[in-house]
Design a protein around this motif. Sequence first.
Motif, PDB file in Angstrom:
ATOM      1  N   ALA A   1      36.852 -64.477 -21.192  1.00  0.00           N
ATOM      2  CA  ALA A   1      36.406 -63.440 -20.263  1.00  0.00           C
ATOM      3  C   ALA A   1      36.656 -62.047 -20.829  1.00  0.00           C
ATOM      4  CB  ALA A   1      37.120 -63.607 -18.919  1.00  0.00           C
ATOM      5  N   GLN A   2      37.790 -61.880 -21.489  1.00  0.00           N
ATOM      6  CA  GLN A   2      38.155 -60.562 -22.007  1.00  0.00           C
ATOM      7  C   GLN A   2      37.232 -60.080 -23.120  1.00  0.00           C
ATOM      8  OE1 GLN A   2      42.326 -60.502 -23.085  1.00  0.00           O
ATOM      9  NE2 GLN A   2      42.949 -61.258 -21.064  1.00  0.00           N
ATOM     10  N   ILE A   3      36.745 -60.987 -23.956  1.00  0.00           N
ATOM     11  CA  ILE A   3      35.906 -60.554 -25.087  1.00  0.00           C
ATOM     12  C   ILE A   3      34.427 -60.484 -24.722  1.00  0.00           C
ATOM     13  CG2 ILE A   3      37.574 -61.502 -26.732  1.00  0.00           C
ATOM     14  CD1 ILE A   3      35.433 -63.653 -27.402  1.00  0.00           C
ATOM     15  N   GLY A   4      34.037 -60.973 -23.531  1.00  0.00           N
ATOM     16  CA  GLY A   4      32.648 -60.834 -23.109  1.00  0.00           C
ATOM     17  C   GLY A   4      31.830 -62.104 -23.074  1.00  0.00           C
TER      18      GLY A   4
ATOM     19  N   LYS B   1      40.925 -65.370 -28.755  1.00  0.00           N
ATOM     20  CA  LYS B   1      40.618 -63.964 -29.018  1.00  0.00           C
ATOM     21  C   LYS B   1      40.960 -63.583 -30.457  1.00  0.00           C
ATOM     22  CE  LYS B   1      42.972 -61.084 -26.545  1.00  0.00           C
ATOM     23  NZ  LYS B   1      43.424 -60.259 -25.382  1.00  0.00           N
TER      24      LYS B   1
ATOM     25  N   ASN C   1      37.916 -65.676 -13.275  1.00  0.00           N
ATOM     26  CA  ASN C   1      37.809 -64.683 -14.349  1.00  0.00           C
ATOM     27  C   ASN C   1      36.410 -64.082 -14.441  1.00  0.00           C
ATOM     28  OD1 ASN C   1      40.445 -64.976 -15.154  1.00  0.00           O
ATOM     29  ND2 ASN C   1      40.005 -66.296 -16.908  1.00  0.00           N
TER      30      ASN C   1
ATOM     31  N   ASP D   1      41.025 -67.064 -20.267  1.00  0.00           N
ATOM     32  CA  ASP D   1      41.339 -65.632 -20.137  1.00  0.00           C
ATOM     33  C   ASP D   1      40.760 -64.855 -21.317  1.00  0.00           C
ATOM     34  OD1 ASP D   1      42.717 -66.295 -17.838  1.00  0.00           O
ATOM     35  OD2 ASP D   1      44.712 -66.107 -18.743  1.00  0.00           O
ATOM     36  N   ASP D   2      40.944 -65.397 -22.526  1.00  0.00           N
ATOM     37  CA  ASP D   2      40.428 -64.738 -23.731  1.00  0.00           C
ATOM     38  C   ASP D   2      38.906 -64.630 -23.696  1.00  0.00           C
ATOM     39  OD1 ASP D   2      42.948 -64.430 -24.773  1.00  0.00           O
ATOM     40  OD2 ASP D   2      42.763 -66.019 -26.278  1.00  0.00           O
TER      41      ASP D   2
ATOM     42  N   ARG E   1      40.021 -71.390 -12.686  1.00  0.00           N
ATOM     43  CA  ARG E   1      40.492 -70.218 -13.444  1.00  0.00           C
ATOM     44  C   ARG E   1      39.308 -69.500 -14.093  1.00  0.00           C
ATOM     45  NH1 ARG E   1      45.602 -69.067 -14.873  1.00  0.00           N
ATOM     46  NH2 ARG E   1      45.818 -67.400 -16.399  1.00  0.00           N
TER      47      ARG E   1
ATOM     48  N   ARG F   1      44.712 -69.991 -21.242  1.00  0.00           N
ATOM     49  CA  ARG F   1      44.720 -68.850 -22.173  1.00  0.00           C
ATOM     50  C   ARG F   1      43.327 -68.665 -22.782  1.00  0.00           C
ATOM     51  NH1 ARG F   1      48.440 -69.644 -27.280  1.00  0.00           N
ATOM     52  NH2 ARG F   1      46.668 -70.983 -27.844  1.00  0.00           N
TER      53      ARG F   1
ATOM     54  N   LYS G   1      38.229 -62.670 -33.588  1.00  0.00           N
ATOM     55  CA  LYS G   1      38.341 -61.412 -34.332  1.00  0.00           C
ATOM     56  C   LYS G   1      38.594 -61.624 -35.827  1.00  0.00           C
ATOM     57  CE  LYS G   1      40.119 -58.546 -30.521  1.00  0.00           C
ATOM     58  NZ  LYS G   1      41.307 -57.791 -30.023  1.00  0.00           N
TER      59      LYS G   1
ATOM     60  N   LYS H   1      30.118 -65.138 -21.279  1.00  0.00           N
ATOM     61  CA  LYS H   1      29.564 -65.133 -19.919  1.00  0.00           C
ATOM     62  C   LYS H   1      29.612 -66.490 -19.230  1.00  0.00           C
ATOM     63  CE  LYS H   1      26.510 -61.191 -20.743  1.00  0.00           C
ATOM     64  NZ  LYS H   1      25.129 -60.640 -20.605  1.00  0.00           N
TER      65      LYS H   1
END
Length: 387
Positions: A92-95, A324, A123, A89-90, A119, A86, A328, A97
């Motif tokens: 990669a989603q928020i940017g 994530k 991603n 995945d998070d 994984r 998880r 935030k 590198k």
Amino acid sequence: MTERVISGFDITMAEIIKDKMNELILDGHKLNWHRDRVEAWLAGERIAPITIDCALTRRCSYKCVYCYGQLQANDEKKMTKEVILRFLDDAAQIGVKAISFVSDGESTCSPYLYDAILRGRSNGLDMALGTNGFLLKDERLEEILPALTYLRFNISAAEPKRYAEIMGCKESNFLKVINTIKKTVQIKNEKKLPVTLGLQMVLLPHFADQIIPLARLGKELGVDYTVIKHCSDDEEGKLGVNYSKYFDLVELLKQAESLSCGNYLVKAKWSKILSGGKRVYSRCYGPPFIMQFSGSGLVAPCGMLFNSKYKKYHIGNICEKPFKEIWKSDRYWEVINLLASENFDARKMCGSLCLQHKVNEFLWKLKKEEPGLPQARQEIPPHVNFI
């Protein structure tokens, strides 16, 4: 230019720390190649880290005499496979590198290491591993090496007896690790993989007898580099590092570097080794760009603040909440902003020569002395996302 007489000859910092255009940057930073992220930060935007340095567990199979991990104790939580995947995945989603599995534990102690590397790479993240190599499974190397940007073996001696003394293990471990390194080199060469293979020596002054043997061993094994680095200590000096003694090793380290040839590089981290363990900056600006997690799942600005006594700087735990959401949260940015404020002084409130040190030096000058982001050279260096 700063100049000083060391061991009978003049040496300038420019001469010591310069990198050839085609070399790995092992004593510096790579923020010049991330102008968009730096400019967003300068504009006050909330940015995702470029690199996250983390471990998958706080456990370790060794007891190295220089280990900073013993100073990082915090509440232990289990990093399950679900939590780890998880997080990747998070990220990669928020940017984010790049992810380096290093930090305060030996990630080969986690049964989920191999799944995590694969994984993360799937991603689109650059993945790296730092390990003592003892528990690294030779039968999984062909699977993970194509997914890694670099694989670094932490090895601070080149002789079995000294290896056991320094790294807190059995002498027989040395042979296993050497055989694993040979296997990685064989696989890389046969499959023509781009992964960078390296050795890292954490140098204390009384390890001087191993500097040249280790530099020669790296060449013999066929790895890409051997890097020799300082040992970090906490603000109370609990590991007892005498930074003044490093100056006595300059000629020996230059001799080690002279063994570089062809595709093999020997590099001392001169800027830290000869820093005396001191900082020129008082604010900590680095964590927004390079964040660290403990193997317990703890999210903190850096490894030097993992210990439970620094709870005022702890942000959250990915075992309890998705990264994530943590990123935030107001809490994340409260801590980030505290370290960059006049209420925090890195010269007095931190241990020595942290992971973010070179990034902090650069950002301090950018903020205080050199307005405007310097232009990066055209060539993109290897491992550019591991800043």
